[in-house]
Design a protein around this motif. Structure first.
Motif, short mmCIF file in Angstrom:
data_model
loop_
_atom_site.label_atom_id
_atom_site.label_comp_id
_atom_site.label_asym_id
_atom_site.label_seq_id
_atom_site.Cartn_x
_atom_site.Cartn_y
_atom_site.Cartn_z
N THR A 24 105.00 -15.23 -2.55
CA THR A 24 103.55 -14.76 -2.35
C THR A 24 102.61 -15.03 -2.52
O THR A 24 102.16 -15.33 -1.12
CB THR A 24 103.93 -13.63 -3.26
N ALA A 25 102.19 -15.86 -3.37
CA ALA A 25 101.64 -17.58 -3.29
C ALA A 25 100.86 -17.79 -1.80
O ALA A 25 99.69 -17.91 -1.22
CB ALA A 25 100.71 -17.14 -4.05
N LEU A 26 101.75 -18.27 -1.36
CA LEU A 26 102.02 -19.37 -0.77
C LEU A 26 102.22 -18.26 0.80
O LEU A 26 101.98 -19.38 1.86
CB LEU A 26 103.90 -19.99 -0.36
N ILE A 28 100.72 -15.73 1.58
CA ILE A 28 99.20 -15.17 1.97
C ILE A 28 98.76 -16.25 2.80
O ILE A 28 97.76 -16.67 3.03
CB ILE A 28 98.69 -14.71 0.82
N ARG A 29 98.80 -17.76 2.14
CA ARG A 29 97.92 -18.66 2.05
C ARG A 29 98.04 -19.02 3.63
O ARG A 29 97.58 -19.48 4.14
CB ARG A 29 98.36 -20.10 0.61
N GLY A 87 99.41 -26.65 -5.13
CA GLY A 87 97.84 -26.42 -5.27
C GLY A 87 96.83 -27.54 -5.26
O GLY A 87 95.43 -27.26 -5.36
N TYR A 171 103.01 -8.84 3.54
CA TYR A 171 102.24 -9.60 3.35
C TYR A 171 101.14 -10.26 3.92
O TYR A 171 100.15 -10.34 4.80
CB TYR A 171 102.50 -9.87 2.01
N ILE A 191 88.90 -18.30 -0.50
CA ILE A 191 90.80 -18.18 -0.55
C ILE A 191 91.06 -19.54 -0.89
O ILE A 191 92.66 -18.94 -1.76
CB ILE A 191 91.26 -17.55 0.74
N GLU A 192 91.06 -20.15 -0.48
CA GLU A 192 91.61 -21.73 -0.62
C GLU A 192 91.85 -22.24 -2.07
O GLU A 192 92.40 -22.97 -2.25
CB GLU A 192 91.73 -22.87 0.71
N THR A 195 94.14 -19.47 -4.04
CA THR A 195 95.09 -19.36 -4.02
C THR A 195 95.69 -20.58 -4.28
O THR A 195 97.18 -21.11 -5.31
CB THR A 195 96.12 -19.99 -2.28
N LEU A 198 96.30 -20.21 -8.47
CA LEU A 198 97.17 -19.96 -8.32
C LEU A 198 98.98 -20.73 -8.12
O LEU A 198 99.52 -20.15 -9.40
CB LEU A 198 97.54 -18.84 -7.21
N LEU A 199 98.32 -21.43 -7.16
CA LEU A 199 99.86 -22.59 -7.11
C LEU A 199 100.10 -23.12 -8.57
O LEU A 199 101.03 -23.63 -8.75
CB LEU A 199 99.86 -23.10 -5.22
#
Length: 211
Positions: A24-26, A28-29, A87, A171, A191-192, A195, A198-199
């Protein structure tokens, strides 16, 4: 498999799929930096990875993977290392004020994300998480007739992959809609950084997880 058991499978799958994770994180990014196409290709890469895990589960290969501690750990650490690498590079680019982007994120910029890279990142992110193999091996047989039908196991896995593709694509569509705002310089850096962090955290968690 009865209609009731199939609906039960869909319900369980939906709960799992809606829980945010590295895929999901990937997505979105990559939507943020590659637009709708970047996000949807990332989602397609994830779904491809899930389909491969489904096929491996149906063939009994996942059981061999789970039984082999060295192979399982090798995949686990390789997948974790990849997420950690993405990340760290994302965090470095977020906090660097000048200069070109890092090689890992050179294609992830306001100019766009390479379709091949978007797809590859989604695929590697998914295949590098052996916990999915364990999940499939424990979940799918519960809903397959007799717990060992190749066709039923594979079809259930494909249903899971299709549901994931739809969810991650949603998404991508939402993020793409507000992409112009999110791609503003300061917002993009935030945002970068989020994310990227998070990664990194998800990669560390995968590396530390025990079976």
């Amino acid at each position: 498999m009865t209609p009731a058991s199939f609906l039960a499978f869909v319900g369980v799958a939906a709960l799992v799929i809606c829980t945010p994770g590295p895929d999901t994180a990937l997505t979105i990014r990559n939507t943020l930096f590659g637009g709708r196409a970047g996000g949807m290709l990332t989602a397609l890469g994830v779904a491809t990875g899930l389909s491969i895990w489904a096929l491996a589960t149906s063939l009994g290969l996942v059981a061999l993977l789970v039984a082999s501690e060295p192979i399982f750990r090798a995949i686990q650490y390789a997948g974790a290392a990849y997420l950690i690498y993405l990340g760290i590079m994302a965090l470095r680019d977020a906090f660097r004020r000048q200069g070109p982007a890092s090689p890992a994120t050179a294609a992830i910029s306001p100019r766009g994300l390479s379709p091949a890279i978007a797809y590859r990142q989604g695929l590697i992110s998914n295949l590098g998480n052996p916990k999915i193999a364990v999940f499939f091996a424990s979940l799918l047989p519960q809903f397959a007739a007799g717990g060992s039908s190749f066709t039923t196991l594979f079809l259930l896995g494909l249903v899971f992959a299709a549901m994931t593709l739809l969810w991650l694509s949603a998404y991508a569509l939402v993020v793409a809609k507000v992409g112009d705002v999110l791609r503003r310089s300061q917002v993009r850096r935030v945002i970068e950084a989020l994310t990227g962090g998070l990664l990194l955290a998800l990669g560390l968690r995968i590396a530390a997880e025990q079976r």
